[in-house]
Design a protein around this motif. Sequence first.
Motif, PDB file in Angstrom:
ATOM      1  N   GLN A  24       0.808   4.282  -2.769  1.00  0.00           N
ATOM      2  CA  GLN A  24       0.542   5.675  -2.390  1.00  0.00           C
ATOM      3  C   GLN A  24       1.720   6.571  -2.774  1.00  0.00           C
ATOM      4  O   GLN A  24       1.537   7.674  -3.285  1.00  0.00           O
ATOM      5  CB  GLN A  24       0.281   5.761  -0.881  1.00  0.00           C
ATOM      6  CG  GLN A  24      -1.041   5.117  -0.483  1.00  0.00           C
ATOM      7  CD  GLN A  24      -1.325   5.212   1.010  1.00  0.00           C
ATOM      8  OE1 GLN A  24      -0.403   5.205   1.821  1.00  0.00           O
ATOM      9  NE2 GLN A  24      -2.597   5.280   1.361  1.00  0.00           N
ATOM     10  N   GLY A  25       2.923   6.073  -2.529  1.00  0.00           N
ATOM     11  CA  GLY A  25       4.108   6.869  -2.845  1.00  0.00           C
ATOM     12  C   GLY A  25       4.264   7.102  -4.330  1.00  0.00           C
ATOM     13  O   GLY A  25       4.598   8.210  -4.778  1.00  0.00           O
ATOM     14  N   GLN A  58       9.293   4.625   3.919  1.00  0.00           N
ATOM     15  CA  GLN A  58       9.759   3.832   2.769  1.00  0.00           C
ATOM     16  C   GLN A  58      11.287   3.830   2.846  1.00  0.00           C
ATOM     17  O   GLN A  58      11.868   2.963   3.470  1.00  0.00           O
ATOM     18  CB  GLN A  58       9.200   4.381   1.468  1.00  0.00           C
ATOM     19  CG  GLN A  58       7.692   4.092   1.347  1.00  0.00           C
ATOM     20  CD  GLN A  58       7.099   4.534   0.031  1.00  0.00           C
ATOM     21  OE1 GLN A  58       7.743   4.521  -1.003  1.00  0.00           O
ATOM     22  NE2 GLN A  58       5.840   4.928   0.076  1.00  0.00           N
ATOM     23  N   GLU A  80       0.836  -1.202   0.000  1.00  0.00           N
ATOM     24  CA  GLU A  80       0.000   0.000   0.000  1.00  0.00           C
ATOM     25  C   GLU A  80       0.876   1.259   0.000  1.00  0.00           C
ATOM     26  O   GLU A  80       0.604   2.229  -0.709  1.00  0.00           O
ATOM     27  CB  GLU A  80      -0.903   0.007   1.239  1.00  0.00           C
ATOM     28  CG  GLU A  80      -1.833   1.206   1.271  1.00  0.00           C
ATOM     29  CD  GLU A  80      -2.456   1.431   2.643  1.00  0.00           C
ATOM     30  OE1 GLU A  80      -3.682   1.448   2.721  1.00  0.00           O
ATOM     31  OE2 GLU A  80      -1.691   1.587   3.629  1.00  0.00           O
ATOM     32  N   ASN A  81       1.946   1.218   0.785  1.00  0.00           N
ATOM     33  CA  ASN A  81       2.855   2.358   0.873  1.00  0.00           C
ATOM     34  C   ASN A  81       3.485   2.655  -0.491  1.00  0.00           C
ATOM     35  O   ASN A  81       3.597   3.814  -0.907  1.00  0.00           O
ATOM     36  CB  ASN A  81       3.945   2.046   1.911  1.00  0.00           C
ATOM     37  CG  ASN A  81       4.404   3.269   2.692  1.00  0.00           C
ATOM     38  OD1 ASN A  81       4.080   4.392   2.337  1.00  0.00           O
ATOM     39  ND2 ASN A  81       5.175   3.043   3.733  1.00  0.00           N
ATOM     40  N   GLN A  82       3.905   1.614  -1.206  1.00  0.00           N
ATOM     41  CA  GLN A  82       4.509   1.807  -2.525  1.00  0.00           C
ATOM     42  C   GLN A  82       3.524   2.458  -3.486  1.00  0.00           C
ATOM     43  O   GLN A  82       3.889   3.343  -4.266  1.00  0.00           O
ATOM     44  CB  GLN A  82       4.976   0.476  -3.121  1.00  0.00           C
ATOM     45  CG  GLN A  82       6.211  -0.099  -2.470  1.00  0.00           C
ATOM     46  CD  GLN A  82       7.378   0.853  -2.459  1.00  0.00           C
ATOM     47  OE1 GLN A  82       7.805   1.332  -3.504  1.00  0.00           O
ATOM     48  NE2 GLN A  82       7.890   1.156  -1.290  1.00  0.00           N
ATOM     49  N   CYS A 130       9.663   9.939  -0.963  1.00  0.00           N
ATOM     50  CA  CYS A 130       8.863   8.727  -1.176  1.00  0.00           C
ATOM     51  C   CYS A 130       7.375   9.033  -1.028  1.00  0.00           C
ATOM     52  O   CYS A 130       6.546   8.190  -1.329  1.00  0.00           O
ATOM     53  CB  CYS A 130       9.252   7.640  -0.181  1.00  0.00           C
ATOM     54  SG  CYS A 130      10.994   7.196  -0.187  1.00  0.00           S
ATOM     55  N   ALA A 131       7.072  10.238  -0.547  1.00  0.00           N
ATOM     56  CA  ALA A 131       5.685  10.707  -0.426  1.00  0.00           C
ATOM     57  C   ALA A 131       4.842   9.821   0.487  1.00  0.00           C
ATOM     58  O   ALA A 131       3.768   9.380   0.132  1.00  0.00           O
ATOM     59  CB  ALA A 131       5.029  10.862  -1.806  1.00  0.00           C
ATOM     60  N   LEU A 167       1.665   9.711  -5.456  1.00  0.00           N
ATOM     61  CA  LEU A 167       1.985  11.081  -5.046  1.00  0.00           C
ATOM     62  C   LEU A 167       3.268  11.571  -5.722  1.00  0.00           C
ATOM     63  O   LEU A 167       3.435  12.769  -5.955  1.00  0.00           O
ATOM     64  CB  LEU A 167       2.074  11.166  -3.522  1.00  0.00           C
ATOM     65  CG  LEU A 167       0.745  10.879  -2.792  1.00  0.00           C
ATOM     66  CD1 LEU A 167       0.918  10.985  -1.289  1.00  0.00           C
ATOM     67  CD2 LEU A 167      -0.370  11.817  -3.262  1.00  0.00           C
ATOM     68  N   ALA A 218      -0.690  16.849  -0.704  1.00  0.00           N
ATOM     69  CA  ALA A 218      -0.858  15.396  -0.807  1.00  0.00           C
ATOM     70  C   ALA A 218      -2.259  14.960  -0.394  1.00  0.00           C
ATOM     71  O   ALA A 218      -2.601  15.014   0.780  1.00  0.00           O
ATOM     72  CB  ALA A 218       0.178  14.710   0.069  1.00  0.00           C
ATOM     73  N   PRO A 219      -3.064  14.538  -1.355  1.00  0.00           N
ATOM     74  CA  PRO A 219      -4.415  14.084  -1.027  1.00  0.00           C
ATOM     75  C   PRO A 219      -4.382  12.627  -0.544  1.00  0.00           C
ATOM     76  O   PRO A 219      -3.370  11.943  -0.695  1.00  0.00           O
ATOM     77  CB  PRO A 219      -5.129  14.163  -2.380  1.00  0.00           C
ATOM     78  CG  PRO A 219      -4.047  13.837  -3.370  1.00  0.00           C
ATOM     79  CD  PRO A 219      -2.780  14.432  -2.790  1.00  0.00           C
ATOM     80  N   PRO A 220      -5.492  12.161   0.010  1.00  0.00           N
ATOM     81  CA  PRO A 220      -5.569  10.735   0.338  1.00  0.00           C
ATOM     82  C   PRO A 220      -5.503   9.886  -0.939  1.00  0.00           C
ATOM     83  O   PRO A 220      -6.034  10.281  -1.974  1.00  0.00           O
ATOM     84  CB  PRO A 220      -6.949  10.580   0.989  1.00  0.00           C
ATOM     85  CG  PRO A 220      -7.471  11.947   1.220  1.00  0.00           C
ATOM     86  CD  PRO A 220      -6.710  12.891   0.348  1.00  0.00           C
ATOM     87  N   VAL A 221      -4.826   8.766  -0.830  1.00  0.00           N
ATOM     88  CA  VAL A 221      -4.754   7.809  -1.936  1.00  0.00           C
ATOM     89  C   VAL A 221      -5.333   6.494  -1.425  1.00  0.00           C
ATOM     90  O   VAL A 221      -4.805   5.906  -0.479  1.00  0.00           O
ATOM     91  CB  VAL A 221      -3.301   7.601  -2.410  1.00  0.00           C
ATOM     92  CG1 VAL A 221      -3.257   6.587  -3.550  1.00  0.00           C
ATOM     93  CG2 VAL A 221      -2.678   8.931  -2.842  1.00  0.00           C
ATOM     94  N   TYR A 279       3.179  10.814   2.826  1.00  0.00           N
ATOM     95  CA  TYR A 279       2.413  11.839   3.542  1.00  0.00           C
ATOM     96  C   TYR A 279       1.125  11.310   4.165  1.00  0.00           C
ATOM     97  O   TYR A 279       0.739  11.745   5.244  1.00  0.00           O
ATOM     98  CB  TYR A 279       2.099  13.012   2.611  1.00  0.00           C
ATOM     99  CG  TYR A 279       3.342  13.737   2.130  1.00  0.00           C
ATOM    100  CD1 TYR A 279       4.171  14.393   3.036  1.00  0.00           C
ATOM    101  CD2 TYR A 279       3.699  13.754   0.784  1.00  0.00           C
ATOM    102  CE1 TYR A 279       5.303  15.062   2.614  1.00  0.00           C
ATOM    103  CE2 TYR A 279       4.828  14.419   0.346  1.00  0.00           C
ATOM    104  CZ  TYR A 279       5.631  15.075   1.262  1.00  0.00           C
ATOM    105  OH  TYR A 279       6.757  15.733   0.828  1.00  0.00           O
ATOM    106  N   ASN A 280       0.431  10.397   3.487  1.00  0.00           N
ATOM    107  CA  ASN A 280      -0.809   9.853   4.068  1.00  0.00           C
ATOM    108  C   ASN A 280      -0.509   9.229   5.427  1.00  0.00           C
ATOM    109  O   ASN A 280      -1.234   9.428   6.404  1.00  0.00           O
ATOM    110  CB  ASN A 280      -1.434   8.791   3.158  1.00  0.00           C
ATOM    111  CG  ASN A 280      -2.209   9.353   1.956  1.00  0.00           C
ATOM    112  OD1 ASN A 280      -3.034   8.677   1.369  1.00  0.00           O
ATOM    113  ND2 ASN A 280      -1.952  10.595   1.561  1.00  0.00           N
ATOM    114  N   ARG A 281       0.582   8.483   5.482  1.00  0.00           N
ATOM    115  CA  ARG A 281       0.905   7.774   6.728  1.00  0.00           C
ATOM    116  C   ARG A 281       1.494   8.708   7.776  1.00  0.00           C
ATOM    117  O   ARG A 281       1.279   8.514   8.971  1.00  0.00           O
ATOM    118  CB  ARG A 281       1.852   6.613   6.448  1.00  0.00           C
ATOM    119  CG  ARG A 281       1.138   5.481   5.715  1.00  0.00           C
ATOM    120  CD  ARG A 281       1.990   4.230   5.606  1.00  0.00           C
ATOM    121  NE  ARG A 281       1.215   3.177   4.950  1.00  0.00           N
ATOM    122  CZ  ARG A 281       1.581   1.910   4.907  1.00  0.00           C
ATOM    123  NH1 ARG A 281       2.717   1.531   5.452  1.00  0.00           N
ATOM    124  NH2 ARG A 281       0.822   1.012   4.293  1.00  0.00           N
TER     125      ARG A 281
END
Lengths: 753, 157
Positions: free
Chosen positions: A659-660, B97, A655-657, B135-136, A663, A697-700, B138-140
Amino acid sequence: MGFQNSKHGATRSTVTRRSFLKVSAATGGGLMLSFNLAPLAKALANIPGESAIGAFIRIGMDGIVTIAAKNPEIGQGIKTSLPMIIAEELDVDWKDVRVETAPMDAEKFGLQSAGGSTSIPRNWDNMRRVGAAGRQMLVTAAAKTWRVPESELTTASGVVMHAASNRALKYGELATKAALLPAPDLKTVTLKDPKTFKVVGKPTKDVDGPAMVHGKPLYGIDVSVPGMLYATYEKCPVFGGTVARANLDEVKAMPGVRHAFVVPGTIKPGEVGLNAGLSGGVAIVADTWWQANVARRKLRVEWNEGPMAAQSSKGFAARAAELAKQKPEMSVRSDGDVDAALKGAVKVLEASYSYPFLAHATMEPQNCTAHFSNGKMEIWVPTQNGANGRGMIARTMGIPEKDITVHMTRAGGGFGRRGSPDPMIEAAWISKEAGAPVKLVWTREDDMRHDCYRPGGYHNFKAGIDGSGKLVALTDHFVSFGSDGKFAGSANMGGNIFPAEFVPNLSFGASLMPLGTPTGPLRAPGSNGLAFVFQSFLDEIAHAAGRDPLEFHLDLLSEKRVAAPAASTSGGPQAPAFNPARMRTTLALVAEKAGWGKRTVPKGTGLGLAYYYSHQGYVAHVAEVTTTSSGQMKVNKIWVAADVGGQIVNPSGAENQVQGAVLDGLGQILGQEITIARGGTVEGNFDTFPLLRMHQAPPVEVHFQLSESSPTGLGEPALPPTLPAIANAYFAATGQRLRDVPFNKPRDRDVRV
Amino acid sequence: MAYTLNVNGASHSVEVDEATPLLWVLRDILDLKGAKYGCGAGLCGACTVHIDGAAVRSCVTPVSGVGTRAVTTIEGISDNPLGKKLQDAWLEIDVAQCGYCQPGQIMSATALLSKTPKPTDADIDAQMSGNICRCATYNRIRTAIKLAAGDAAKKEG
């Protein structure tokens, strides 16, 4: 984050070659498994260059299992996910696992690189077999201890059990005995039923997390070696340029400076690219890095800049516009009769698109620590491909590869940048000349101005739509970079770029402009620009045909109209063919999650969709975009669906990958552009090359579509659909097409320092 | 010039040029590698440390301007209950990340919660937009700050 199941395109490698595994007792007791899986790896990975894997597992008598992570960690989470796969088949609890970065050793570990989202697809089966082989040896050791058949034994959580006699032995108790056993045949080891997985598929935290949040040294820039000096290195602003003269004496007189010298460089005139050799420049070596850089302010260099100093972004744009009016220099693909189809079309569309050069801008600037001593070189480096740098050191300095030891550190970002060998060869050269261990750290400006950039590109489209609203003809004249009919690095376009094969009359042609600036892979190379232009223009076509973009695309993806050409070059030579059924399912999923066609948005807000197949991953986005009172583009939210096979190894990392990557793409479209002026890069820091920030940065929202395919990588494929999804949403919101990105283009930025 | 710095509660004597940025004193003289070099111009926040509890960019803070004030780096932030909560939240949410910027993010977030125990999204945007995450994540980062803030609020209430 959610998961969906579907049944599409299952493929499995089969193992047909012999393989073997060696076992040796670990020092201090316990079990150490050494494997030589060369033939197996070749058969499994189906990728040339994969030659062997090595010592992966150590089990202490205390039951602590240490697993080697073979590939470089650059933020993609591979240091966590590959050991998870071994731990799963070894049948141990993740809490008992410790992870160590493997030494760089191709004999033992095979290909140790990070790039192309290949680590998971190349290693998924290998790592399972490594873990299963370890488990098998522990079971055999228990069977011998108890004199019972192996078939009566089971394992769980690092324990071998014999239910019939109610006996159990921990792995730690069996390790020494297991280490003396012959190794099982890796191709026949028993793999778990994935339904029983306890580690793989569970959200698992990054193994370096605790060290990170406490600021422990982890990265290349944190390396300390006794007696180490610090270096800064000034290169010619124009790639390949060399030093004519420099005021070294003045620099040497500065406080703390131990050495200042000219590095002649080894790049031959006309050669371009970071693999071409050592760039010439001036090295300053001091007691501290700060002193080296204070001294650098006094440095005055007269450069031999060479003929490339005439190049500029303005010049490229003007030349690209001229070339667009002419016929393409070369054909990339031609199907059907485009001219006739355009003549017969009810509607013809024309549009030109462009995207800029981009820097990688890893947060950790390029750096490398090198120590040359007694003919041997030791290197500490955050790298994606240490073997590449080692090869260049060997070639350039005449040191045998066996005398070059490379330690891979965690890297503060990679994105493709750290596959290049330049920091390694520079540090190695400087250490040898300085006669001391040296840590070379590039300034941010060095990093931004001496990159291998994502090349810019210009696409000139025409499309024909028939009376039923179908796309019947498409042409693209791609003006790119290169010479003698050869594309510059990552500036190419394959013949199978979607919608090739789905449009009966189609032609792709290209014209090339010579380029003196190095280019190379940036996250989803090729795809990151091509997805933007093709998915944007397809959206234009859908609107021109009066069709809902989702309906248009689901229809387009329903039928291949032309067979794939024999020699298509996109997506990697071994990449499986595009499976439109997987793409359709993924697109339908994201549309459903975003409420496409099911909800109304306020005036001035719009939804856009885009999808792309790259690096074996199928990813679709919906973006919701609005504009601020000052005319800025604001992205409210992005929904993503991704099909990267039937098993997500680490859902947290995955999930992190995604979202990153999404963005990252948003940052690109908002304001990133590298400008070339007088042959060099204008931008030097984050004021002029803006990376995305928190308030932008919006929610993804991420959903995984599970298919029957073997797991594939996730560092890259979620980026390409981002730019077109946002651009298409911006059109839906404003009626304006974004055909030239970034949205905030730098104006009149044409003065190089 | 000789300077005596108070870093993470300990006194350190260093002999450096007065213009040397605090970042390079911390990293290369005191061997505290947690504060990171990212831009050298106060643009990215990777070098963020606290001086008397306020977040500063150590890459543009000359050592001569620090004086006897208390410098806290990521290595010492666990002693601050809010810092500890944020570190725990970062791990719980699995924020990182590549992780390179995260010490700076945590230092900025600690300064935020010190002033604004229950930050709104706008508060988070305002305080955290000086810290780039390439790595962006930002959500987390946002989620982790809220997690730590919620916990902090409970303890206080």
